[in-house]
Design a protein around this motif. Structure first.
Motif, PDB file in Angstrom:
ATOM      1  N   TRP A   1       0.817  -1.213   0.000  1.00  0.00           N
ATOM      2  CA  TRP A   1       0.000   0.000   0.000  1.00  0.00           C
ATOM      3  C   TRP A   1       0.849   1.260   0.000  1.00  0.00           C
ATOM      4  O   TRP A   1       0.459   2.272  -0.589  1.00  0.00           O
ATOM      5  N   THR A   2       2.009   1.217   0.623  1.00  0.00           N
ATOM      6  CA  THR A   2       2.889   2.389   0.620  1.00  0.00           C
ATOM      7  C   THR A   2       3.333   2.708  -0.806  1.00  0.00           C
ATOM      8  O   THR A   2       3.260   3.846  -1.255  1.00  0.00           O
TER       9      THR A   2
ATOM     10  N   ALA B   1       0.220   6.200  -7.018  1.00  0.00           N
ATOM     11  CA  ALA B   1      -1.085   6.772  -7.363  1.00  0.00           C
ATOM     12  C   ALA B   1      -1.144   8.273  -7.118  1.00  0.00           C
ATOM     13  O   ALA B   1      -1.908   8.975  -7.763  1.00  0.00           O
ATOM     14  N   GLY B   2      -0.372   8.740  -6.155  1.00  0.00           N
ATOM     15  CA  GLY B   2      -0.410  10.155  -5.818  1.00  0.00           C
ATOM     16  C   GLY B   2      -1.467  10.504  -4.793  1.00  0.00           C
ATOM     17  O   GLY B   2      -1.752  11.680  -4.565  1.00  0.00           O
ATOM     18  N   HIS B   3      -2.055   9.501  -4.175  1.00  0.00           N
ATOM     19  CA  HIS B   3      -3.062   9.719  -3.134  1.00  0.00           C
ATOM     20  C   HIS B   3      -3.176   8.450  -2.301  1.00  0.00           C
ATOM     21  O   HIS B   3      -2.869   7.357  -2.773  1.00  0.00           O
ATOM     22  N   PRO B   4      -3.629   8.585  -1.055  1.00  0.00           N
ATOM     23  CA  PRO B   4      -3.858   7.385  -0.237  1.00  0.00           C
ATOM     24  C   PRO B   4      -5.146   6.688  -0.670  1.00  0.00           C
ATOM     25  O   PRO B   4      -5.900   7.200  -1.502  1.00  0.00           O
TER      26      PRO B   4
ATOM     27  N   PRO C   1      -8.692   4.759   0.911  1.00  0.00           N
ATOM     28  CA  PRO C   1      -9.471   4.583   2.140  1.00  0.00           C
ATOM     29  C   PRO C   1      -9.279   3.187   2.731  1.00  0.00           C
ATOM     30  O   PRO C   1      -9.121   2.200   2.020  1.00  0.00           O
ATOM     31  N   GLU C   2      -9.296   3.143   4.035  1.00  0.00           N
ATOM     32  CA  GLU C   2      -9.070   1.885   4.757  1.00  0.00           C
ATOM     33  C   GLU C   2     -10.080   0.810   4.366  1.00  0.00           C
ATOM     34  O   GLU C   2      -9.734  -0.356   4.233  1.00  0.00           O
ATOM     35  N   ASP C   3     -11.346   1.177   4.178  1.00  0.00           N
ATOM     36  CA  ASP C   3     -12.341   0.161   3.839  1.00  0.00           C
ATOM     37  C   ASP C   3     -12.057  -0.457   2.473  1.00  0.00           C
ATOM     38  O   ASP C   3     -12.250  -1.656   2.275  1.00  0.00           O
ATOM     39  N   TYR C   4     -11.567   0.332   1.537  1.00  0.00           N
ATOM     40  CA  TYR C   4     -11.193  -0.202   0.225  1.00  0.00           C
ATOM     41  C   TYR C   4      -9.992  -1.142   0.370  1.00  0.00           C
ATOM     42  O   TYR C   4      -9.962  -2.218  -0.221  1.00  0.00           O
ATOM     43  N   ARG C   5      -9.035  -0.746   1.181  1.00  0.00           N
ATOM     44  CA  ARG C   5      -7.859  -1.601   1.412  1.00  0.00           C
ATOM     45  C   ARG C   5      -8.290  -2.950   1.999  1.00  0.00           C
ATOM     46  O   ARG C   5      -7.822  -4.003   1.575  1.00  0.00           O
ATOM     47  N   ARG C   6      -9.195  -2.910   2.968  1.00  0.00           N
ATOM     48  CA  ARG C   6      -9.667  -4.153   3.587  1.00  0.00           C
ATOM     49  C   ARG C   6     -10.450  -4.987   2.565  1.00  0.00           C
ATOM     50  O   ARG C   6     -10.349  -6.210   2.549  1.00  0.00           O
TER      51      ARG C   6
ATOM     52  N   GLY D   1      -1.880  -5.900 -11.726  1.00  0.00           N
ATOM     53  CA  GLY D   1      -0.630  -5.385 -11.199  1.00  0.00           C
ATOM     54  C   GLY D   1      -0.744  -3.869 -11.077  1.00  0.00           C
ATOM     55  O   GLY D   1      -1.591  -3.241 -11.709  1.00  0.00           O
ATOM     56  N   VAL D   2       0.089  -3.297 -10.270  1.00  0.00           N
ATOM     57  CA  VAL D   2      -0.010  -1.870  -9.948  1.00  0.00           C
ATOM     58  C   VAL D   2       0.081  -0.967 -11.170  1.00  0.00           C
ATOM     59  O   VAL D   2      -0.762  -0.084 -11.347  1.00  0.00           O
TER      60      VAL D   2
END
Length: 181
Positions: A28-29, A35-38, A40-45, A67-68
Motif C-alpha cells: 500500500w505504501t 497513485a499520488g493519493h492514499p 481509504p481503509e475500507d477499500y484496502r480491507r 498489477g499496480v
C-alpha cells in the motif's frame, strides 16, 4: 495475509457467503506513492479480503487484477476519457484525477456508470462516493458513505443511489462475488 477487522467488509463477506482472503499482498505504501493519493481503509480491507471479481453488474477495481502499473493506467485512462467528455459537453461539476477536489474511479457498473471517490483534504475514510454516468447524461449522484458501505447497501438490495438503482431491481441477478481468474 489476514486482513484487519472491518465491520462493513465483514458484513459484505457474510452477504456473499465468503470466508476466504486474497492470495496477493498489496504494498500500500508503494501503491499510494505511485497513485499520488492514499486509499481509504475500507477499500484496502476489501482488496485484502476479496479477490478480483464482479458483484452482479458491479466491479470494483482491484490492484491485484493487473498489477499496480496497469491498475493505475486503467484509472488514468478512465479519467482522461471522462475529462475529455466533460470538456466536450460542458457543465460537468467535477474533474477526474488524483488531486483534492477530483473524482478518482474505484469501480464501475456495467461500464455505464463509474463509482468514484471525491478526493478532498479530509481523511480518505471520509471521502464520499460520486456515481457518474459515463455518457455524462445523468447528473452525478453523491453517496455519503464509504465504498464498502455502498456495496453492502447494494448487496442488501437497497437503492442508495437512484441512478444505479437498476442493479437492485433486476430479478434473478445474483448479488454474490463472482471471482475472475
Amino acid at each position: 495475509m489476514t486482513p484487519d477487522a472491518s465491520p462493513t467488509v465483514d458484513r459484505l463477506a457474510g452477504l456473499f457467503d465468503w470466508d476466504g482472503a486474497t492470495e496477493t499482498e498489496i504494498d500500500w505504501t508503494a501503491l499510494t506513492e505511485a497513485a499520488g493519493h492514499p486509499f481509504p481503509e475500507d477499500y484496502r480491507r476489501f482488496v485484502e479480503r476479496f479477490p478480483h471479481g464482479s458483484i452482479g453488474f458491479l466491479e470494483v477495481l482491484h490492484p491485484s487484477d493487473w498489477g499496480v502499473p496497469e491498475f493505475l493506467r486503467y484509472a488514468r485512462n478512465w479519467h482522461h476519457v471522462m475529462n475529455k467528455r466533460a470538456e466536450c459537453t460542458g457543465g460537468f461539476p467535477y474533474h477526474f484525477g488524483t488531486s483534492p477536489g477530483d473524482l478518482r474511479v474505484w469501480g464501475a457498473v456495467n461500464f455505464d456508470y463509474l463509482l468514484c471517490w471525491h478526493l478532498d483534504d479530509g481523511p480518505p475514510e471520509q471521502w464520499p462516493t460520486v456515481v457518474c454516468d459515463t455518457a455524462l447524461i445523468d447528473p452525478p449522484e453523491p453517496y455519503a458513505g464509504t465504498a464498502t458501505a455502498l456495496l453492502v447497501e447494494i448487496a442488501e438490495l437497497r437503492n442508495p443511489v437512484p441512478v444505479i438503482g437498476y442493479v437492485t431491481e433486476i430479478d434473478g441477478v445474483p448479488f454474490r462475488l463472482v471471482r475472475h481468474e
